[in-house]
Design an enzyme around this catalytic site. Structure first.
Site, PDB file in Angstrom:
ATOM      1  N   LYS A 111     -50.110 -14.548  37.804  1.00 58.75           N
ATOM      2  CA  LYS A 111     -51.033 -14.481  36.681  1.00 58.75           C
ATOM      3  C   LYS A 111     -52.275 -14.979  37.381  1.00 58.75           C
ATOM      4  O   LYS A 111     -52.218 -16.036  37.900  1.00 58.75           O
ATOM      5  CB  LYS A 111     -50.657 -15.176  35.525  1.00 58.75           C
ATOM      6  CG  LYS A 111     -51.807 -15.674  34.419  1.00 58.75           C
ATOM      7  CD  LYS A 111     -51.183 -16.841  33.630  1.00 58.75           C
ATOM      8  CE  LYS A 111     -52.139 -17.283  32.501  1.00 58.75           C
ATOM      9  NZ  LYS A 111     -53.546 -17.654  33.108  1.00 58.75           N
ATOM     10  N   LEU A 138     -48.397 -20.122  30.825  1.00 59.11           N
ATOM     11  CA  LEU A 138     -49.172 -20.756  31.552  1.00 59.11           C
ATOM     12  C   LEU A 138     -50.396 -21.034  30.902  1.00 59.11           C
ATOM     13  O   LEU A 138     -50.958 -19.974  30.227  1.00 59.11           O
ATOM     14  CB  LEU A 138     -49.260 -20.022  32.824  1.00 59.11           C
ATOM     15  CG  LEU A 138     -48.057 -19.952  33.990  1.00 59.11           C
ATOM     16  CD1 LEU A 138     -48.367 -19.223  35.033  1.00 59.11           C
ATOM     17  CD2 LEU A 138     -47.665 -21.430  34.157  1.00 59.11           C
ATOM     18  N   ASP A 139     -51.162 -22.117  31.194  1.00 56.94           N
ATOM     19  CA  ASP A 139     -52.368 -22.329  30.517  1.00 56.94           C
ATOM     20  C   ASP A 139     -53.440 -21.300  30.838  1.00 56.94           C
ATOM     21  O   ASP A 139     -53.221 -20.759  32.052  1.00 56.94           O
ATOM     22  CB  ASP A 139     -53.085 -23.610  30.941  1.00 56.94           C
ATOM     23  CG  ASP A 139     -52.332 -24.735  30.487  1.00 56.94           C
ATOM     24  OD1 ASP A 139     -51.648 -24.631  29.405  1.00 56.94           O
ATOM     25  OD2 ASP A 139     -52.411 -25.874  31.032  1.00 56.94           O
ATOM     26  N   TYR A 140     -54.455 -20.938  30.198  1.00 56.25           N
ATOM     27  CA  TYR A 140     -55.528 -20.216  30.345  1.00 56.25           C
ATOM     28  C   TYR A 140     -56.200 -20.439  31.744  1.00 56.25           C
ATOM     29  O   TYR A 140     -56.360 -19.461  32.396  1.00 56.25           O
ATOM     30  CB  TYR A 140     -56.673 -20.167  29.307  1.00 56.25           C
ATOM     31  CG  TYR A 140     -57.960 -19.311  29.319  1.00 56.25           C
ATOM     32  CD1 TYR A 140     -57.727 -18.194  28.858  1.00 56.25           C
ATOM     33  CD2 TYR A 140     -58.978 -19.745  29.915  1.00 56.25           C
ATOM     34  CE1 TYR A 140     -58.851 -17.250  28.925  1.00 56.25           C
ATOM     35  CE2 TYR A 140     -60.431 -19.002  29.835  1.00 56.25           C
ATOM     36  CZ  TYR A 140     -60.070 -17.623  29.471  1.00 56.25           C
ATOM     37  OH  TYR A 140     -61.232 -16.704  29.414  1.00 56.25           O
ATOM     38  N   THR A 145     -54.695 -21.835  34.155  1.00 52.33           N
ATOM     39  CA  THR A 145     -53.488 -22.086  35.264  1.00 52.33           C
ATOM     40  C   THR A 145     -53.246 -20.704  35.796  1.00 52.33           C
ATOM     41  O   THR A 145     -53.241 -19.620  35.062  1.00 52.33           O
ATOM     42  CB  THR A 145     -52.146 -22.450  34.908  1.00 52.33           C
ATOM     43  OG1 THR A 145     -52.664 -23.963  34.405  1.00 52.33           O
ATOM     44  CG2 THR A 145     -51.149 -22.789  35.621  1.00 52.33           C
TER      45      THR A 145
END
Ligand code: URA
Length: 249
Positions: A74, A107-109, A111
């Site tokens: 990602k 996962l955070d935006y 990360t």
């Protein structure tokens, strides 16, 4: 995960997309379901999908959906939901859309890193269940270099607003002119946990990347790239989540 184990008839019918679990119970009660040639109206009945022949109104239920397992690298700038009300890009924009897949956790935006996507609800549930203690390793680029006492605090657990964290593995991978790259392995999955843990030891995170989940790594995958897990990896992941956790360490 494989389904060699007996499962409740209504669960089987729901998984095959015949009806919701509750509607399937009504179909069973109404005498519309047969198992191995006999009409079943008892709610407690369990079946083994590979062994037992189930008919609904005299017809076979649809074949089970093909299970898919994708490992995605990602990039930042994508959210881990199926849809976003703010219209931001989601991780599903990065993988083939032939089947409905769901991210395993978040996962955070901001990360990057390893994210699994699958339509295997049982494996997703197991991977996210706290009792399974699935290890996730992050590389955090920090704005300061943690000292030994900071690293020890991470290893023992730090106090956050939602309680003390479980012991983590922590080490410095690299010193930078203005900070460090810190490797942190945790098995909890709290919101923005790594960023908050690093802030708690006065080393705010500048960039965050997840480099592994259980034994899976990003090796060979460029940013934004994805690949299917091999059948061996799926079997190993299923075994990993079934294992007694202390044996892994
Ligand atoms: N911890 C964080 O702070 N962010 C993530 O995306 C994952 C773990």
């Amino acid at each position: 995960m494989d389904q060699a184990e007996p499962i409740r008839l209504q669960k089987f019918l729901a998984e095959r997309g015949v009806a919701s679990r509750r509607a399937a119970e009504q179909m069973i009660a109404a005498g519309r379901v047969q198992v191995n040639g006999k009409t079943v109206t008892d709610m407690g009945v369990k079946i083994v999908p590979e062994r037992d022949r189930v008919l609904v109104d005299g017809a076979e239920p649809p074949a089970p959906p093909q299970l898919r397992y994708i490992l995605l690298h990602k990039p930042t700038g994508y959210i881990c939901s199926v849809r976003d009300e703010k219209g931001r890009r989601t991780v599903l924009d990065l993988v083939p859309a032939a089947q409905r897949l769901y991210p395993v956790g978040r996962l955070d935006y901001d990360t990057s890193g390893l994210l699994l996507l699958t339509n295997d609800g049982a494996l997703t549930h197991a991977l996210l269940h706290p009792s399974r203690q699935v290890e996730k390793t992050y590389w955090a680029e920090t704005e300061a270099v943690p000292d030994e006492s900071g690293l020890q605090r991470l290893r023992r657990g730090v106090y956050l607003s939602d309680g003390k964290t479980a012991p983590a593995k922590a080490r410095i991978v690299k010193r930078l002119p203005d900070g460090a790259v810190v490797e942190l392995t945790i098995h909890e999955g709290r919101n923005r946990q790594v960023r908050r843990m690093m802030e708690a030891i006065n080393c705010p995170v500048r960039r965050l990347k997840r480099v592994s989940v259980a034994f899976l790594t990003l090796e060979g995958l460029p940013l934004g790239g994805w690949r299917e897990l091999s059948p061996e990896e799926v079997a190993r992941l299923s075994a990993y989540v079934r294992q007694e956790t202390p044996k892994r360490r």
